[in-house]
Design an enzyme around this catalytic site. Structure first.
Site, PDB file in Angstrom:
ATOM      1  N   ARG A  50       7.677  43.412  59.350  1.00  0.00           N
ATOM      2  CA  ARG A  50       6.778  44.507  58.470  1.00  0.00           C
ATOM      3  C   ARG A  50       6.645  43.954  57.062  1.00  0.00           C
ATOM      4  NH1 ARG A  50       9.299  46.899  62.220  1.00  0.00           N
ATOM      5  NH2 ARG A  50      10.800  45.740  61.585  1.00  0.00           N
ATOM      6  N   THR A  51       7.755  43.459  56.549  1.00  0.00           N
ATOM      7  CA  THR A  51       7.331  43.322  55.193  1.00  0.00           C
ATOM      8  C   THR A  51       6.596  41.983  54.972  1.00  0.00           C
ATOM      9  OG1 THR A  51       9.559  44.043  54.710  1.00  0.00           O
ATOM     10  CG2 THR A  51       8.631  43.044  52.859  1.00  0.00           C
ATOM     11  N   ARG A 100      11.804  37.020  49.871  1.00  0.00           N
ATOM     12  CA  ARG A 100      12.850  37.652  50.515  1.00  0.00           C
ATOM     13  C   ARG A 100      13.978  36.570  50.812  1.00  0.00           C
ATOM     14  NH1 ARG A 100      13.138  41.295  55.822  1.00  0.00           N
ATOM     15  NH2 ARG A 100      12.340  42.783  54.367  1.00  0.00           N
ATOM     16  N   HIS A 128      15.492  46.689  47.760  1.00  0.00           N
ATOM     17  CA  HIS A 128      14.490  46.268  48.636  1.00  0.00           C
ATOM     18  C   HIS A 128      13.325  47.490  48.075  1.00  0.00           C
ATOM     19  CE1 HIS A 128      11.757  45.373  51.627  1.00  0.00           C
ATOM     20  NE2 HIS A 128      12.323  45.671  52.823  1.00  0.00           N
TER      21      HIS A 128
HETATM   22  N1   CP Z   1      11.854  47.450  56.417  1.00  0.00           N
HETATM   23  C1   CP Z   1      11.776  46.170  56.683  1.00  0.00           C
HETATM   24  O1   CP Z   1      12.052  45.300  55.879  1.00  0.00           O
HETATM   25  O2   CP Z   1      11.361  45.384  57.783  1.00  0.00           O
HETATM   26  P1   CP Z   1      11.326  43.866  58.090  1.00  0.00           P
HETATM   27  O3   CP Z   1      12.810  43.381  57.962  1.00  0.00           O
HETATM   28  O4   CP Z   1      10.772  43.536  59.497  1.00  0.00           O
HETATM   29  O5   CP Z   1      10.352  43.349  57.106  1.00  0.00           O
END
Ligand code: CP
Length: 301
Positions: A50-51, A100, A128
């Site tokens: 997602r991120t 990240r 986050h």
């Molecule tokens: N919520 C979130 O950070 O999802 P991802 O790890 O898929 O980016």
């Protein structure tokens, strides 16, 4: 040093509300191109769906271009290059860095050497902040307000960076917190001390039933296997809460279930089609919120 977003505390309450407002505008009209000519680096040293993809989509929708990597296996870090050197080099090429990293504090290190704004897309078990902004967007949208809500956070409150940032942001909005976790995964003292200092109402329990029928937001979290130093400890708690549709008979009608995702088994799929499930829409709003964050930090909105 340019303004970065490393911890949610880098934004004031007014800045948070501004981001939510601009995100709403982008959701109403997502075809924007005022960042044409800009380049954003998305450096992901840890897995993400997602991120990363919502940041990349956000950059593209704003008319800018993306460079970067989804893991660091093909970078010169494998030859021993430090994070500091990597960031100094990438700073020469781009207008902004989204990063990240598995280490808590890595985003802070990156911002200290970068010549462009850095956005923390998650640093270990620490923070986050962009997840928090999209969580607030989802809460405001579903509840019609941010103030005075009862928010029940369930699961891995020790290692869950999303709940750490969210607690710090929601404290400005007169919340009532219920922290539901086994003792091994309790909310770290550091965050409870902030709430104590500011007189924010909270209680802790290990029983999901205690807060289920009184909360406005049920914020479920995954037990973060990748953060446990000892797999025996993980195995003891990995299945601690499993929410299913049969447990929702007496919840408040406005209650929404949120989750930063990915989920493992803490939310049964029979919840997905109930009016309480909001986790997929919550993630969907992330793109607009990230468009707003990028625009703001580049000085445009
Ligand atoms: N919520 C979130 O950070 O999802 P991802 O790890 O898929 O980016």
């Amino acid at each position: 040093m340019p303004k970065s977003l490393i911890s949610i505390q880098d934004f004031s309450k007014d800045e948070i509300l501004h981001i939510l407002e601009v995100a709403k505008e982008f959701e109403a009209d997502r075809e924007q191109s005022f960042l044409a000519g800009k380049v954003v680096a998305c450096l992901f040293f840890e897995p993400s769906t997602r991120t990363r993809l919502s940041f990349e989509a956000a950059v593209n929708r704003l008319g800018a271009r993306v460079i970067g990597f989804p893991d660091n296996r093909n970078t010169s870090q494998t030859k021993g290059e430090t994070l500091e050197d990597t960031i100094k080099i990438v700073s020469n090429y781009v207008d902004m860095i989204v990063m990240r990293h598995p280490q808590a504090g890595a985003a802070d290190i990156a911002a200290s050497v970068a010549s462009v704004p850095v956005i923390n897309a998650g640093d270990g078990a620490n923070q986050h902040p962009t997840q928090t902004l999209l969580d607030l967007y989802a809460i405001q949208k579903t509840q019609g307000k941010l103030n005075g809500l009862t928010v029940n956070m369930v699961g891995d409150l020790k290692y869950g960076r999303a709940v750490h940032s969210l607690v710090e942001a929601l404290r400005w909005f007169d919340p009532h917190f219920i922290f539901t976790s086994p003792e091994e995964l309790n909310m770290p003292k550091k965050y409870l001390e902030i709430l104590d200092r500011e007189g924010v109402d909270y209680r802790q329990t290990d029983r999901i039933e205690d807060g289920l029928n009184i909360c406005d937001v049920l914020y479920m979290t995954r037990v973060q296997q990748e953060r446990f130093p000892d797999m025996d400890e993980y195995n003891k708690v990995k299945d601690v809460y499993r929410l299913s549709a049969s447990m929702l008979g007496s919840v408040k009608p406005n209650m929404k279930i949120m989750h930063p995702l990915p989920r493992v088994n803490e939310i049964a799929t029979d919840i997905d089609d109930t009016p309480y499930a909001y986790y997929f829409q919550q993630a969907g709003g992330g793109m607009y919120v990230r468009m707003a964050i990028i625009s703001y930090l580049l000085g445009y909105r």
